[in-house]
Design a protein around this motif. Structure first.
Motif, PDB file in Angstrom:
ATOM      1  N   ALA A 112      38.792  38.260  59.105  1.00 28.26           N
ATOM      2  CA  ALA A 112      37.614  37.621  58.520  1.00 28.26           C
ATOM      3  C   ALA A 112      36.736  38.652  57.818  1.00 28.26           C
ATOM      4  O   ALA A 112      36.172  38.386  56.750  1.00 28.26           O
ATOM      5  N   ARG A 113      36.636  39.829  58.399  1.00 31.98           N
ATOM      6  CA  ARG A 113      35.858  40.897  57.778  1.00 31.98           C
ATOM      7  C   ARG A 113      36.506  41.330  56.459  1.00 31.98           C
ATOM      8  O   ARG A 113      35.821  41.570  55.463  1.00 31.98           O
ATOM      9  N   LEU A 114      37.827  41.394  56.455  1.00 35.92           N
ATOM     10  CA  LEU A 114      38.544  41.773  55.239  1.00 35.92           C
ATOM     11  C   LEU A 114      38.375  40.707  54.155  1.00 35.92           C
ATOM     12  O   LEU A 114      38.166  41.024  52.977  1.00 35.92           O
ATOM     13  N   ARG A 115      38.435  39.457  54.551  1.00 36.98           N
ATOM     14  CA  ARG A 115      38.255  38.379  53.582  1.00 36.98           C
ATOM     15  C   ARG A 115      36.876  38.459  52.938  1.00 36.98           C
ATOM     16  O   ARG A 115      36.731  38.271  51.720  1.00 36.98           O
ATOM     17  N   LEU A 116      35.862  38.752  53.728  1.00 32.91           N
ATOM     18  CA  LEU A 116      34.511  38.892  53.191  1.00 32.91           C
ATOM     19  C   LEU A 116      34.454  40.037  52.184  1.00 32.91           C
ATOM     20  O   LEU A 116      33.796  39.924  51.143  1.00 32.91           O
ATOM     21  N   GLN A 117      35.169  41.124  52.477  1.00 28.72           N
ATOM     22  CA  GLN A 117      35.211  42.245  51.543  1.00 28.72           C
ATOM     23  C   GLN A 117      35.855  41.832  50.224  1.00 28.72           C
ATOM     24  O   GLN A 117      35.365  42.182  49.142  1.00 28.72           O
ATOM     25  N   PHE A 118      36.931  41.074  50.296  1.00 27.76           N
ATOM     26  CA  PHE A 118      37.582  40.609  49.074  1.00 27.76           C
ATOM     27  C   PHE A 118      36.641  39.730  48.251  1.00 27.76           C
ATOM     28  O   PHE A 118      36.582  39.847  47.018  1.00 27.76           O
ATOM     29  N   GLU A 119      35.922  38.854  48.913  1.00 26.36           N
ATOM     30  CA  GLU A 119      34.996  37.973  48.209  1.00 26.36           C
ATOM     31  C   GLU A 119      33.858  38.757  47.575  1.00 26.36           C
ATOM     32  O   GLU A 119      33.422  38.478  46.451  1.00 26.36           O
ATOM     33  N   THR A 120      33.389  39.783  48.279  1.00 23.27           N
ATOM     34  CA  THR A 120      32.330  40.636  47.735  1.00 23.27           C
ATOM     35  C   THR A 120      32.830  41.402  46.517  1.00 23.27           C
ATOM     36  O   THR A 120      32.116  41.548  45.516  1.00 23.27           O
ATOM     37  N   THR A 121      34.055  41.883  46.587  1.00 27.77           N
ATOM     38  CA  THR A 121      34.631  42.619  45.455  1.00 27.77           C
ATOM     39  C   THR A 121      34.663  41.754  44.215  1.00 27.77           C
ATOM     40  O   THR A 121      34.371  42.226  43.104  1.00 27.77           O
ATOM     41  N   SER A 153      40.371  47.377  47.592  1.00 22.10           N
ATOM     42  CA  SER A 153      38.906  47.353  47.580  1.00 22.10           C
ATOM     43  C   SER A 153      38.328  47.469  48.977  1.00 22.10           C
ATOM     44  O   SER A 153      37.145  47.787  49.140  1.00 22.10           O
ATOM     45  N   ALA A 154      39.164  47.273  49.991  1.00 18.64           N
ATOM     46  CA  ALA A 154      38.705  47.434  51.374  1.00 18.64           C
ATOM     47  C   ALA A 154      38.402  48.884  51.699  1.00 18.64           C
ATOM     48  O   ALA A 154      37.677  49.171  52.661  1.00 18.64           O
ATOM     49  N   VAL A 155      38.958  49.826  50.896  1.00 21.99           N
ATOM     50  CA  VAL A 155      38.799  51.241  51.224  1.00 21.99           C
ATOM     51  C   VAL A 155      38.307  52.072  50.049  1.00 21.99           C
ATOM     52  O   VAL A 155      38.279  53.300  50.134  1.00 21.99           O
ATOM     53  N   GLU A 207      35.949  52.139  45.926  1.00 21.10           N
ATOM     54  CA  GLU A 207      34.795  51.685  45.166  1.00 21.10           C
ATOM     55  C   GLU A 207      35.203  50.779  43.998  1.00 21.10           C
ATOM     56  O   GLU A 207      36.357  50.790  43.570  1.00 21.10           O
ATOM     57  N   PRO A 208      34.239  50.005  43.447  1.00 24.54           N
ATOM     58  CA  PRO A 208      34.560  49.101  42.339  1.00 24.54           C
ATOM     59  C   PRO A 208      35.178  49.796  41.130  1.00 24.54           C
ATOM     60  O   PRO A 208      36.011  49.208  40.439  1.00 24.54           O
ATOM     61  N   GLY A 209      34.775  51.045  40.846  1.00 26.69           N
ATOM     62  CA  GLY A 209      35.357  51.738  39.701  1.00 26.69           C
ATOM     63  C   GLY A 209      36.853  51.917  39.838  1.00 26.69           C
ATOM     64  O   GLY A 209      37.610  51.752  38.863  1.00 26.69           O
ATOM     65  N   VAL A 210      37.317  52.247  41.038  1.00 24.58           N
ATOM     66  CA  VAL A 210      38.751  52.392  41.280  1.00 24.58           C
ATOM     67  C   VAL A 210      39.441  51.038  41.174  1.00 24.58           C
ATOM     68  O   VAL A 210      40.562  50.931  40.672  1.00 24.58           O
ATOM     69  N   HIS A 269      45.561  56.396  45.729  1.00 24.77           N
ATOM     70  CA  HIS A 269      45.622  55.390  44.673  1.00 24.77           C
ATOM     71  C   HIS A 269      46.373  55.862  43.438  1.00 24.77           C
ATOM     72  O   HIS A 269      46.197  55.305  42.347  1.00 24.77           O
ATOM     73  N   GLY A 270      47.239  56.877  43.585  1.00 21.88           N
ATOM     74  CA  GLY A 270      47.847  57.505  42.428  1.00 21.88           C
ATOM     75  C   GLY A 270      48.459  56.562  41.413  1.00 21.88           C
ATOM     76  O   GLY A 270      48.095  56.580  40.235  1.00 21.88           O
ATOM     77  N   PHE A 271      49.395  55.733  41.835  1.00 26.91           N
ATOM     78  CA  PHE A 271      50.077  54.847  40.877  1.00 26.91           C
ATOM     79  C   PHE A 271      49.130  53.756  40.376  1.00 26.91           C
ATOM     80  O   PHE A 271      49.273  53.294  39.249  1.00 26.91           O
ATOM     81  N   MET A 272      48.180  53.374  41.210  1.00 20.49           N
ATOM     82  CA  MET A 272      47.269  52.301  40.828  1.00 20.49           C
ATOM     83  C   MET A 272      46.273  52.749  39.766  1.00 20.49           C
ATOM     84  O   MET A 272      45.794  51.928  38.975  1.00 20.49           O
ATOM     85  N   ILE A 273      45.947  54.023  39.720  1.00 22.27           N
ATOM     86  CA  ILE A 273      44.921  54.481  38.786  1.00 22.27           C
ATOM     87  C   ILE A 273      45.446  55.450  37.730  1.00 22.27           C
ATOM     88  O   ILE A 273      44.714  55.794  36.799  1.00 22.27           O
ATOM     89  N   ALA A 274      46.704  55.868  37.835  1.00 22.48           N
ATOM     90  CA  ALA A 274      47.220  56.859  36.889  1.00 22.48           C
ATOM     91  C   ALA A 274      47.127  56.410  35.430  1.00 22.48           C
ATOM     92  O   ALA A 274      46.757  57.216  34.563  1.00 22.48           O
ATOM     93  N   PRO A 275      47.461  55.156  35.078  1.00 22.78           N
ATOM     94  CA  PRO A 275      47.324  54.779  33.662  1.00 22.78           C
ATOM     95  C   PRO A 275      45.886  54.886  33.155  1.00 22.78           C
ATOM     96  O   PRO A 275      45.658  55.266  32.005  1.00 22.78           O
ATOM     97  N   ALA A 276      44.924  54.551  34.004  1.00 26.51           N
ATOM     98  CA  ALA A 276      43.520  54.671  33.604  1.00 26.51           C
ATOM     99  C   ALA A 276      43.148  56.134  33.409  1.00 26.51           C
ATOM    100  O   ALA A 276      42.470  56.496  32.428  1.00 26.51           O
ATOM    101  N   MET A 277      43.574  56.995  34.317  1.00 26.10           N
ATOM    102  CA  MET A 277      43.299  58.422  34.177  1.00 26.10           C
ATOM    103  C   MET A 277      43.956  58.977  32.909  1.00 26.10           C
ATOM    104  O   MET A 277      43.369  59.779  32.182  1.00 26.10           O
TER     105      MET A 277
END
Length: 362
Positions: free
Chosen positions: A108-117, A59-61, A63-66, A328-336
């Motif tokens: 700390a910036r990354l942690r904030l991104q995780f919390e926002t996600t 999620s650091a790189v 969008e929420p849909g991915v 993100h191939g392996f992470m999103i392939a089942p959804a695709m």
């Protein structure tokens, strides 16, 4: 949309092509699969990938849909793997994120991104902040090496090459007609006409650039090492301002180390600089990598659209193109896979809306 049984020609036998070919064949359709390379997937980005299933980490790189697609995959991959004729390494021990003291601001910036996600995708497990004691308990191999870290529970990984090989064998069992070392273009087919397949699915990644001009390559470089002295139990990411890396432990002390991203479709061998940075960063995580043996240094380009997001489009009647899976191939392939199967079955996909996935139909 499709009748039973139908016939399909699928271009590209990377991860998406193999998954779709297998699913359609098992559903009773006649499937022919074409690829410009051999069965070992040498020309596929899937062969070089680390195959991590890390929606919160990514999620650091992206969008929420991915991220939602990655969450979907964590449920679907065990189901898909259970249907294969041979075992494939799959692990769901979460992701560990560590950093050195001088990189605390970036962490700390990354942690904030995780919390926002998690406010956007609240069904994700919560990130756990780690002190040194808890970090040592969770990952004993890193005892005394880092003062703090973050743990992202529930995330996973699999062995990409075991999976590609198992899919190859499953395709044979399912009766898919494979055409290895046989490049084909969309224009070689006229789906729906006499003597032609009913449908054409284009999953060629960068091989489809003549058909989908917006595609570009993003080069990645990966080092595979055998490190008997290292006993990491889960994928570990190092926060670093210049070369943040991941270390993905596979079976038998094999580790995949990567993270480079270069806006280029250059497929020449890795540079000395990239190799040094990757291996130096791995050594900074665990000194046992100093005695590791380099098994392979590989490069590949990921197929990427301008927004770095995947898409499905219908370029002509009975022609679907699936592309832009990026890093993100392996992470999103089942959804695709599930989206395309819905589109073929009913002409629409409720899942696509859930994933904010771009679907362009005629």
């Amino acid at each position: 949309m499709i009748s039973h049984p139908s016939s399909f020609a699928i271009l590209g036998a990377g991860l998406m092509g193999r998954l779709l070919a297998l699913a359609l064949a098992r559903a009773g359709h006649r499937v022919s699969l074409y690829d410009q390379q051999g069965a070992d997937a040498q020309g596929s980005a899937a062969r070089v990938a680390a195959a991590m299933l890390a929606p919160l980490a990514e999620s650091a790189v992206t969008e929420p849909g991915v991220v939602r697609m990655g969450e979907h995959a964590l449920v679907r991959w065990p189901q898909l793997l259970a249907q294969l004729p041979e075992p494939v390494f799959f692990q769901q021990n979460g992701t560990l994120v560590v950093w050195h003291r001088q990189d605390a601001v970036d962490a700390a910036r990354l942690r904030l991104q995780f919390e926002t996600t998690r406010t956007t995708v609240p069904t994700l497990p919560a990130m756990e902040a780690l002190g040194s004691d808890r970090l040592t308990t969770l990952e004993p191999a890193l005892a005394g090496r880092f003062a703090q870290g973050m743990y992202l529970p529930g995330e996973g990984q699999l062995d990409n090459r075991q999976l590609l090989a198992a899919l190859t064998h499953a395709l044979v069992q399912a009766g898919v007609t494979t055409h290895w070392n046989t490049p084909r273009e969309v224009t070689d087919f006229a789906p729906g006409t006499a003597g032609q397949p009913d449908w054409l699915l284009d999953c060629r990644g960068l091989g489809a650039r003549h058909q989908w001009s917006a595609l570009r390559g993003v080069r990645g470089e990966v080092v595979r090492v055998h490190a008997p002295e290292v006993t990491l139990q889960r994928p570990t990411r190092l926060v670093h301002p210049r070369y943040p890396i991941y270390i993905a432990p596979k079976e038998d002390h094999l580790f995949v180390i990567g993270a480079t991203e270069i806006e280029s479709d250059d497929l020449s061998p890795a540079s000395v600089r990239s190799a040094l940075e990757l291996m130096s960063a791995a050594y900074a995580v665990h000194s046992g990598f100093a005695e590791a043996r380099i098994v392979e240094i590989a490069t590949q380009c990921r197929p990427t659209l301008p927004d770095n997001l995947p898409a499905v489009r219908q370029s002509a009647p009975r022609v679907l193109e699936i592309n832009g899976l990026y890093r993100h191939g392996f992470m999103i392939a089942p959804a695709m896979l599930d989206v395309v199967l819905q589109l073929l079955s009913t002409g629409q996909s409720p899942l696509a809306a859930t994933f904010d996935l771009s679907v362009q139909l005629l």
